[in-house]
Design an enzyme around this catalytic site. Structure first.
Site, short mmCIF file in Angstrom:
data_model
loop_
_atom_site.label_atom_id
_atom_site.label_comp_id
_atom_site.label_asym_id
_atom_site.label_seq_id
_atom_site.Cartn_x
_atom_site.Cartn_y
_atom_site.Cartn_z
N HIS A 184 0.85 -1.20 0.00
CA HIS A 184 0.00 0.00 0.00
C HIS A 184 0.88 1.25 0.00
O HIS A 184 2.05 1.20 0.40
CB HIS A 184 -0.90 -0.02 1.24
CG HIS A 184 -1.90 1.08 1.27
ND1 HIS A 184 -1.68 2.27 1.95
CD2 HIS A 184 -3.12 1.20 0.71
CE1 HIS A 184 -2.73 3.05 1.81
NE2 HIS A 184 -3.62 2.43 1.05
N THR A 186 1.13 3.63 1.90
CA THR A 186 1.69 4.03 3.19
C THR A 186 2.97 3.28 3.53
O THR A 186 3.65 3.63 4.51
CB THR A 186 0.68 3.78 4.32
OG1 THR A 186 0.26 2.41 4.27
CG2 THR A 186 -0.53 4.69 4.19
N LYS A 187 3.32 2.26 2.75
CA LYS A 187 4.48 1.45 3.05
C LYS A 187 5.71 1.97 2.30
O LYS A 187 5.60 2.72 1.33
CB LYS A 187 4.22 -0.02 2.67
CG LYS A 187 2.97 -0.61 3.33
CD LYS A 187 3.03 -0.53 4.84
CE LYS A 187 1.86 -1.20 5.52
NZ LYS A 187 0.60 -0.45 5.41
N LEU A 188 6.89 1.57 2.77
CA LEU A 188 8.13 1.99 2.12
C LEU A 188 8.15 1.53 0.66
O LEU A 188 8.19 2.34 -0.26
CB LEU A 188 9.33 1.41 2.87
CG LEU A 188 10.68 1.53 2.17
CD1 LEU A 188 11.09 2.99 2.00
CD2 LEU A 188 11.75 0.75 2.93
#
Length: 372
Positions: A184, A186-188
């Site tokens: 997603h 929001t992930k690195l």
């Protein structure tokens, strides 16, 4: 006086538009937008190398959890033991698969699922364990591997917060049966929306069938779903890949900067590093008493800093599982007292040294102010 610029909690890696355009042109030239196109195949190969275990891409981290559970051949209605301190998707994946979540308590230091409480929660209906590598803190993988082996249970790790981490130089995906990763935004490492299933028990051919309606040779040979990643999402993932080394270095430096200025603030406890574990790359989290935590969130927001107020307990009043109990070996569960103490600071490569100094000054001021 001019207000400082806004510092957001998370900042997705944003590739150049030209890079995305070039990648999408490849997909258009090939005539595929989904169903395992050229970009999907390339990203899948790259991700398998990054995760260090056999893997397949899917459309979301939630789908990754659901497919990882389904890969265990578990009976309908089986109990799955997990933590009440995690993102909602962990429990929702259990429910959507037709299983019953059972909560066990967490370790008070790592905040991850406690192996002893998990064993106490096992019943004849238990079929699997779903621990979560929470906020980049890695579960006691040795204890869970031993427990699952002794009790004959399917072991799936929710590794949405653990991309890029290792335990004594072993990739987190190498533990348990399977691990579910989120890609997603929001992930690195992200593909805007997406996920991956990886691990020693990853039958990649079966995973490929499950994510494509259970089809084999055009026939439905097993119950599957539509969990394919599109070429658009694969393009984003491929465009993000080259940005990872610089962003990882920036986040490592930011962690060190936070640790240098926050360690000695009374009443503020950064989550401790774990021996032999590569520190997390998605969150930098603190614990402090609930009233001061709320004041800190407000004070940071007033100063233009958006910290993350997240992960309320998944059981109890105001949730869809109000009567779910938490099995513990500590007399009283510790998870309910820990959830309202957590706060995560902005953690990405756009956070500057001046931002860190502002965050530290506000945190110290709140911590040293007497309670009303």
């Amino acid at each position: 006086m001019e207000r400082p610029s806004l510092v957001v909690a998370g900042q997705p890696l944003m590739p150049q538009a030209e890079t995305l355009t070039r990648l999408m042109a490849e997909a258009l030239d090939a005539g595929f937008l989904t169903n395992g196109g050229v970009l999907h195949q390339r990203l899948e190969s790259e991700m398998q190398g990054l995760l260090g275990a056999p893997s397949r891409l899917v459309s979301s981290g939630t789908m990754a959890l659901m497919l990882a559970l389904r890969m265990g051949g578990l009976p309908e209605g089986a109990e799955i033991i997990t933590t009440p301190l995690t993102f909602a998707a962990t429990v929702q994946a259990i429910r959507w698969c037709g299983f019953r979540p059972v909560f066990a308590d967490v370790d008070p230091v790592t905040l991850t699922l406690c192996p002893r409480a998990t064993e106490a929660a096992i019943t004849p209906r238990t079929a699997a364990i779903l621990p979560v590598h929470f906020l980049g803190h890695i579960c006691d993988v040795a204890a869970f591997d031993d427990l699952a082996r002794r009790r004959g249970l399917w072991l799936v790790y929710d590794a949405a917060h653990a991309f890029g981490q290792t335990v004594h130089d072993r990739p987190v995906a190498s533990f348990g049966d399977l691990s579910a990763f989120s890609l997603h935004a929001t992930k690195l490492m992200h593909s805007a929306e997406g996920g991956a299933v990886a691990g020693p028990a990853a039958d990649v051919e079966q995973l490929a069938r499950l994510r494509n309606f259970g089809l084999q040779g055009g026939r439905m040979t097993q119950h599957g779903t539509n969990a394919k990643m599109s070429e658009c999402n694969a393009a984003m993932g491929l465009a993000v890949l080259p940005l990872l080394p610089a962003e990882i270095a920036a986040r490592d430096a930011l962690r060190a900067a936070y640790e240098a200025v926050l360690q000695d603030i009374p009443g503020v406890t950064p989550l401790a590093a774990q021996a032999g574990v590569r520190p997390g790359l998605i969150y930098y989290s603190l614990m402090l008493p609930p009233p001061k935590r709320m004041r800190l969130l407000a004070a940071l927001a007033e100063g233009g800093i958006l910290a993350r107020d997240h992960f309320p307990l998944l059981s109890g009043t105001g949730t869809c599982l109000p009567d779910a109990r938490i099995v513990t070996v500590s007399g009283e569960p510790v998870a309910p007292s820990l959830a309202p103490r957590l706060i995560s600071l902005p953690f990405h490569g756009k956070v500057t040294g001046d931002d860190v100094a502002r965050i530290a000054a506000i945190t110290r001021q709140v911590a040293e102010t007497a309670d009303p």
